[in-house]
Structures are given as structure tokens and as C-alpha cells.
Scaffold this active site. Structure first.
Site, PDB file in Angstrom:
ATOM      1  N   ASP A   1      -7.811  -6.539   6.279  1.00 22.71           N
ATOM      2  CA  ASP A   1      -8.615  -7.377   6.186  1.00 22.71           C
ATOM      3  C   ASP A   1      -9.474  -7.129   7.520  1.00 22.71           C
ATOM      4  OD1 ASP A   1      -9.518 -10.303   5.221  1.00 22.71           O
ATOM      5  OD2 ASP A   1      -9.680 -10.102   7.523  1.00 22.71           O
ATOM      6  N   SER A   2     -10.782  -7.610   7.500  1.00 23.48           N
ATOM      7  CA  SER A   2     -11.494  -6.970   8.689  1.00 23.48           C
ATOM      8  C   SER A   2     -11.366  -7.838   9.834  1.00 23.48           C
ATOM      9  CB  SER A   2     -13.021  -7.327   8.173  1.00 23.48           C
ATOM     10  OG  SER A   2     -13.305  -6.486   7.335  1.00 23.48           O
TER      11      SER A   2
ATOM     12  N   GLU B   1      -0.225 -10.744  -5.292  1.00 22.00           N
ATOM     13  CA  GLU B   1       0.388 -12.083  -4.620  1.00 22.00           C
ATOM     14  C   GLU B   1      -0.671 -13.184  -4.119  1.00 22.00           C
ATOM     15  OE1 GLU B   1       3.724 -12.379  -4.372  1.00 22.00           O
ATOM     16  OE2 GLU B   1       4.275 -10.337  -5.266  1.00 22.00           O
ATOM     17  N   LEU B   2      -0.660 -14.257  -4.626  1.00 23.29           N
ATOM     18  CA  LEU B   2      -1.974 -15.058  -4.178  1.00 23.29           C
ATOM     19  C   LEU B   2      -1.278 -16.246  -3.413  1.00 23.29           C
ATOM     20  CD1 LEU B   2      -3.350 -14.469  -7.754  1.00 23.29           C
ATOM     21  CD2 LEU B   2      -3.684 -13.095  -5.613  1.00 23.29           C
TER      22      LEU B   2
ATOM     23  N   CYS C   1       1.379 -17.844   2.947  1.00 23.86           N
ATOM     24  CA  CYS C   1       1.291 -18.092   1.712  1.00 23.86           C
ATOM     25  C   CYS C   1       2.501 -18.721   1.200  1.00 23.86           C
ATOM     26  CB  CYS C   1       1.228 -16.788   0.825  1.00 23.86           C
ATOM     27  SG  CYS C   1       2.454 -15.668   1.055  1.00 23.86           S
TER      28      CYS C   1
HETATM   29  P1  NAD Z   1      -9.143 -13.177   0.567  1.00 19.77           P
HETATM   30  O1  NAD Z   1      -8.858 -13.071  -0.984  1.00 19.77           O
HETATM   31  O2  NAD Z   1     -10.341 -13.838   0.925  1.00 19.77           O
HETATM   32  O3  NAD Z   1      -9.262 -11.664   1.153  1.00 19.77           O
HETATM   33  C1  NAD Z   1      -8.057 -10.888   1.095  1.00 19.77           C
HETATM   34  C2  NAD Z   1      -8.269  -9.422   1.207  1.00 19.77           C
HETATM   35  O4  NAD Z   1      -9.248  -9.250   0.017  1.00 19.77           O
HETATM   36  C3  NAD Z   1      -9.130  -9.022   2.474  1.00 19.77           C
HETATM   37  O5  NAD Z   1      -9.058  -7.742   2.752  1.00 19.77           O
HETATM   38  C4  NAD Z   1     -10.692  -9.187   1.877  1.00 19.77           C
HETATM   39  O6  NAD Z   1     -11.514  -8.236   2.660  1.00 19.77           O
HETATM   40  C5  NAD Z   1     -10.622  -8.517   0.323  1.00 19.77           C
HETATM   41  N1  NAD Z   1     -11.644  -9.049  -0.644  1.00 19.77           N
HETATM   42  C6  NAD Z   1     -12.228 -10.204  -0.431  1.00 19.77           C
HETATM   43  N2  NAD Z   1     -13.249 -10.298  -1.421  1.00 19.77           N
HETATM   44  C7  NAD Z   1     -13.039  -9.011  -2.138  1.00 19.77           C
HETATM   45  C8  NAD Z   1     -13.625  -8.634  -3.220  1.00 19.77           C
HETATM   46  N3  NAD Z   1     -14.721  -9.381  -4.060  1.00 19.77           N
HETATM   47  N4  NAD Z   1     -13.179  -7.213  -3.781  1.00 19.77           N
HETATM   48  C9  NAD Z   1     -12.205  -6.351  -3.146  1.00 19.77           C
HETATM   49  N5  NAD Z   1     -11.737  -6.788  -1.993  1.00 19.77           N
HETATM   50  C10 NAD Z   1     -11.851  -8.266  -1.587  1.00 19.77           C
HETATM   51  O7  NAD Z   1      -8.037 -13.833   1.185  1.00 19.77           O
HETATM   52  P2  NAD Z   1      -7.730 -14.324   2.729  1.00 19.77           P
HETATM   53  O8  NAD Z   1      -8.549 -15.837   2.809  1.00 19.77           O
HETATM   54  O9  NAD Z   1      -8.173 -13.459   3.507  1.00 19.77           O
HETATM   55  O10 NAD Z   1      -6.091 -14.612   2.540  1.00 19.77           O
HETATM   56  C11 NAD Z   1      -5.753 -15.945   2.372  1.00 19.77           C
HETATM   57  C12 NAD Z   1      -5.203 -16.045   1.131  1.00 19.77           C
HETATM   58  O11 NAD Z   1      -4.285 -15.253   0.903  1.00 19.77           O
HETATM   59  C13 NAD Z   1      -4.537 -17.466   0.802  1.00 19.77           C
HETATM   60  O12 NAD Z   1      -4.611 -18.022  -0.213  1.00 19.77           O
HETATM   61  C14 NAD Z   1      -3.332 -16.820   0.857  1.00 19.77           C
HETATM   62  O13 NAD Z   1      -2.364 -17.902   0.252  1.00 19.77           O
HETATM   63  C15 NAD Z   1      -3.122 -15.826   0.216  1.00 19.77           C
HETATM   64  N6  NAD Z   1      -1.858 -14.749   0.578  1.00 19.77           N
HETATM   65  C16 NAD Z   1      -0.960 -14.583  -0.288  1.00 19.77           C
HETATM   66  C17 NAD Z   1       0.135 -14.125  -0.041  1.00 19.77           C
HETATM   67  C18 NAD Z   1       1.338 -13.812  -0.932  1.00 19.77           C
HETATM   68  O14 NAD Z   1       2.140 -12.810  -0.584  1.00 19.77           O
HETATM   69  N7  NAD Z   1       1.349 -14.487  -1.926  1.00 19.77           N
HETATM   70  C19 NAD Z   1       0.586 -13.649   1.280  1.00 19.77           C
HETATM   71  C20 NAD Z   1      -0.690 -13.589   2.342  1.00 19.77           C
HETATM   72  C21 NAD Z   1      -1.912 -14.461   1.841  1.00 19.77           C
END
Ligand code: NAD
Length: 489
Positions: free
Chosen positions: A160-161, A231-232, A265
Site C-alpha cells: 500500500d502507498s 483476505e478481505l 481485519c
Molecule cells: P484497499 O482495498 O483500499 O487497498 C488494499 C490494496 O489494494 C492497496 O495496496 C491498494 O493500493 C490496492 N488497490 C486499491 N484499489 C485497487 C485496484 N483497483 N486495483 C488493484 N489494486 C488496488 O484496502 P485498505 O483500505 O487499504 O485496507 C483495509 C481493508 O483491508 C479492510 O477492509 C480490512 O478488513 C481489509 N484487510 C483484510 C485482511 C485479511 O487478512 N482478511 C487483512 C488486512 C486488511
């Protein structure tokens, strides 16, 4: 924009400028990744094991250095950052030691014993793409990569950035441990550019992040017909049963709800407490929350650091204000502590119309709801589109019985999340919209492989001896099948 400006969320200070990868540079990274993968896959598993065990040692020996980087770019407390060190060490040890047994060809029972000998082999998939979030910048960038690498794949990771520095630091340690060039590459940049390019070029996509982004990436993986694991998000429940040790539950719930400022998460955002113990639990829990130490810096005594950014601080604050406006009561917190720090917050009387009731806050906000029975607690706990983690405080027998009724990938009895997370031999991941696939366990490594079934036939074809009349064979097969049906699986 050619650089990411990395800012310390706790102080606002600019820490670093990190170059962004162009789409062409990502393509180049995949070219190098694929070349490196051929050699890496041919290396003995014992050699890969030694490298990962050296990484294990380096993470522990250099933990102060790593903790400083993690804390600085994420704003988290030292104690939350330390969870990341432990995770990387445990994961490296686990897959380094487990990979040989998992990757060894295994005999599979054949339908025609003696005549057919069948083995299953596991070959690496190739260049794995990984996209990770900011909340656990070491765990979520490296732990899945360890499994993929041990299986003979190479990895191209987009962190992530907000937090690219930890992944870059870990890549340095992997190189120092002896990992050959291009086996693990870090390609920082925005999701819309670098993340997209990774999804479009990788041979398998491992994603950790929000459910919304997961859906978009699943569509790309579906179109390309590549393997995908995600993993969401979560909206994780905690249940307090009447037979629980209440003082212990009220202490344990602190870490369950507020580790990493709730930006976890698997952390808890909903508490269902049985009416018989509700007053005692609520009083003790709220007292414990009020005693939490929140602030910046690397003092191990601090319980909670800042949120990741001003934007996220605003989001968390909006959730709480919305709940308050709809009649929720604030038992403690419910306000900013200045800068990107937000008070650990406990709400009650939250109406179902409030956003916090169902949506993931991903911050230090939890609400308490009193229930009249454990059946009601289970029903409420399962009333969500998510299914990542749950926590139950009860006697072990009550806890086990309730756990089997919870729709979630992990259920922790008398713990918030760590007990299941650290059970490396068991799968970790989400039901419903919380994910696809699992990390940890044998599956956490084998998902980065393609299975190849090799069957060797002896003496005659599986369709019977060549000299036998076809009709005669059909009759013989029918008789043999009837005899075998209760003997052979
Ligand atoms: P996010 O989905 O916004 O970003 C996660 C990653 O995806 C970042 O590196 C981002 O740059 C990238 N990304 C965003 N849009 C994209 C696209 N269109 N195409 C490709 N890559 C893209 O999530 P966030 O807000 O940074 O993180 C928080 C979320 O992550 C929460 O919902 C949390 O529950 C979840 N999370 C889940 C787990 C797990 O193991 N289940 C662990 C940590 C965080």
C-alpha cells in the site's frame, strides 16, 4: 506523479519519497520474475529452507530496526508492531520446515489397485502477484510471500502507498538471508496503476484488502482464469457467555477490539453480552478502556497509537457521529485526541440504521448489545455479510459448542484473534464476503502450486484385457463394482 510521499501518521512528518513503478516497469519486473522463477523452482527445497530460516533469524535479530520502520510509517504502537515480527518469524519457520513434506510427491489410492499406481505432484505456479494493505505492512506483505516462495514461485508485490518502506526493508532482509535476485520484488505505486498491472500479468493473484477492491480483482482473475485468493474485510463479533470469567473477558476484549487502533481485519467491532453478566462486563470493560494509554512513540507501555491518516481519522469520526445522531450512547471515547489519534470508543444502544451497526469501521470503535440468550447471541453474531473472525468468552465446553455455530473462518475461545492466527497448522480466512481461499495451514502453501496427477498403468488397460469381449467386461465390471462399493473409498 512519480513518487509516493510517505508521511508519519503520528507526527505528520515526511519520512521518505519512494519512486512509483510505471506499467512498463511492472512488465519488466514480471519478465525478470519469470526468468528467476525457472532457476528458483529448480533449487532444492532444503536450500530454500535455509534461506527462509536465515530470514527468520534476521527478523528477530533486527527487530528494533524493523519495529522503528513499521511504527514510523503506520503510526501503530510498539506492541502492535511486535505482533508483526512474531508473525513473520512463525510463518518463516512453519513453511521452511513444512514445505519439503508438502511438496514431496504423494501416493494416491487408485481405482484399480495393483494395475494403476498414482502419484500427486505439486509444481509452482510461476510469478505470483501480491497486493497488500497498510494495516499490517510486514505481515500482509511478507507472510503469504514466504509460502509462495517456499513452493518455488517468485513474487511481485505491490504494498500500500501509505506503507511501502516496511516491504522494502523486508526485501533487503530476504536478500541478506540469501534469496536470489528477482525472486521477491517490490513495486510500489497506486492500486489503479501498479495494482492493476499486477492483476493483469501475474500467474496467481494474492490480495489482502477491502471487500470492494477484492471484488474488482476477482473479476480480473476470473476473466484471465488465473488462481485467486483474497483476505478481505470483517465485522467481527465477540460473545460473553454467563459462565465466562468476566474479569478476564473484560481484559481480553481490550486487545481484541483495539489492537492496532482497531485497524485489524480480525478485530472486534460488535460485543454481545448475556444479560446475566452484562452490567459487570460493561463496567469492567469500560474501566479498562478508560485506562488505556494512547499516544505516539516507541514506548512498549503504550496500548494504542494513531490512525493511519487524516482521511481515515475523518472516516472513523463520521461513523461515531452518525451513531450518536441516531441515539447511540457513548460509554467512553467518541472523540478525537488530536492529530490522527482517536480515542478508543465504546458505544451502546446503537440502532440498526446507524452505519456502525453493520459496516466495517476499521478503527477503535466497538458497540455493546445485551442479549437474553446464547441463541440470540449466535443469531446476532451471524447476522452479517462478513465471516472472518469471532471471539467467545465462556468455559471451554460452552465456548466450543457455541463456536461450532458461528459462520466465520476463525473462532477464538477466551482470546480475541491471536490464538487462531498463530495456529499455523490451521487455515485462516473468511466466509461469505470476507474472502476466497485460505492462508496458513497446508493449503496456504499448496494454493501456490498446480497439482499434477501421474498415473502409471501396468499389465492391461483400465478398460480390461484387450482379449476380453467388451460385453463380458461390462458384466464383470458391474459385479466387481458391487463387491467393492463398501470396501474401496
Ligand atoms: P484497499 O482495498 O483500499 O487497498 C488494499 C490494496 O489494494 C492497496 O495496496 C491498494 O493500493 C490496492 N488497490 C486499491 N484499489 C485497487 C485496484 N483497483 N486495483 C488493484 N489494486 C488496488 O484496502 P485498505 O483500505 O487499504 O485496507 C483495509 C481493508 O483491508 C479492510 O477492509 C480490512 O478488513 C481489509 N484487510 C483484510 C485482511 C485479511 O487478512 N482478511 C487483512 C488486512 C486488511
Amino acid at each position: 506523479m512519480s513518487h509516493i510521499t510517505v508521511t508519519a501518521p503520528a507526527s505528520g512528518e515526511i519520512i521518505s519519497e519512494v519512486p512509483i513503478f510505471t506499467t512498463d516497469q511492472v512488465t519488466d519486473a514480471f519478465d525478470r520474475s519469470r526468468r528467476a522463477q525457472k532457476k528458483w523452482a529448480a533449487s532444492p527445497v532444503s536450500e530454500r529452507r535455509e534461506i527462509l530460516l536465515r530470514y527468520h533469524d534476521l527478523v528477530l535479530e533486527r527487530q528494533d530496526e524493523l519495529l522503528d520502520v513499521i511504527q514510523k510509517e503506520s503510526g501503530k504502537s510498539r506492541i502492535s508492531a511486535h505482533e508483526e515480527i512474531l508473525d513473520n518469524a512463525i510463518t518463516a519457520r512453519h513453511y521452511a520446515n513444512r514445505a519439503a513434506a508438502l511438496l514431496r510427491p504423494k501416493r494416491a489410492k487408485a481405482t484399480l489397485p495393483v494395475l494403476t499406481t498414482t502419484h500427486v505432484e505439486h509444481a509452482p505456479i510461476g510469478a505470483v502477484g501480491m497486493i497488500s494493505p497498510w494495516n499490517y505492512p510486514l505481515v500482509l506483505a511478507i507472510s503469504d510471500a514466504i509460502a509462495a516462495i517456499m513452493a518455488g514461485n517468485t513474487v511481485v508485490l505491490k504494498p500500500d502507498s501509505n506503507t511501502p518502506l516496511t516491504a522494502l526493508k523486508a526485501a533487503e532482509l530476504l536478500t541478506e538471508a540469501g534469496l536470489p535476485d528477482d525472486v521477491f520484488q517490490v513495486t510500489p505505486g497506486p492500486g489503479s496503476q501498479v495494482g492493476q498491472a499486477i492483476a493483469e500479468q501475474c500467474d496467481f493473484l494474492m490480495f489482502t484488502g477491502s471487500t470492494a477492491t477484492g471484488r474488482k480483482l476477482a473479476a480480473i482473475a476470473g476473466e484471465r482464469l488465473i488462481g485467486f485468493s483474497a483476505e478481505l474485510g470483517g465485522k467481527n463479533p465477540l460473545i460473553v457467555a454467563p459462565d465466562a470469567d468476566i474479569a478476564r473477558a473484560a481484559r481480553g476484549a481490550i486487545r481484541a477490539c483495539f489492537s492496532n487502533s482497531g485497524q485489524l481485519c480480525i478485530s472486534i467491532e460488535r460485543i454481545y453480552v448475556h444479560r446475566d453478566v452484562a452490567d459487570q462486563f460493561t463496567r469492567e470493560f469500560v474501566d479498562n478502556v478508560k485506562a488505556m494509554r494512547v499516544g505516539p512513540g516507541n514506548d512498549w507501555a503504550l496500548d494504542m497509537g494513531s490512525l493511519i491518516s487524516a482521511e481515515h481519522h475523518e472516516t472513523v469520526s463520521e461513523f461515531v457521529e452518525d451513531a450518536k445522531a441516531q441515539g447511540a450512547r457513548v460509554l467512553t471515547g467518541g472523540e478525537s485526541l488530536g492529530g490522527n489519534f482517536y480515542a478508543p470508543t465504546v458505544l451502546t444502544d446503537v440502532p440498526p440504521t446507524a452505519r456502525v451497526y453493520r459496516e466495517e469501521v476499521f478503527g477503535p470503535v466497538v458497540y455493546i448489545q445485551v442479549v437474553d440468550s446464547l441463541d440470540e447471541a449466535v443469531e446476532q453474531a451471524n447476522d452479517t455479510d462478513y465471516g472472518l473472525n469471532a471471539s467467545i468468552w465462556a468455559t471451554p465446553s460452552t465456548g466450543r459448542a457455541l463456536a461450532s455455530r458461528i459462520e466465520a473462518g476463525t473462532v477464538n475461545v477466551n482470546d480475541g484473534y491471536m490464538a487462531a492466527w498463530a495456529s499455523m497448522h490451521a487455515p485462516m480466512g473468511g466466509w461469505k464476503t470476507s474472502g476466497v481461499g485460505r492462508r496458513h495451514s497446508d493449503h496456504g502453501l499448496l494454493k501456490f502450486t498446480e497439482a499434477r496427477t501421474v498415473a502409471v498403468q501396468r499389465f492391461m488397460p483400465p478398460t480390461g484385457p484387450e482379449w476380453m469381449d467388451r460385453k463380458q467386461f461390462a458384466g464383470l465390471a458391474a459385479g466387481a463394482f458391487k463387491v467393492a462399493k463398501r470396501i474401496l473409498p
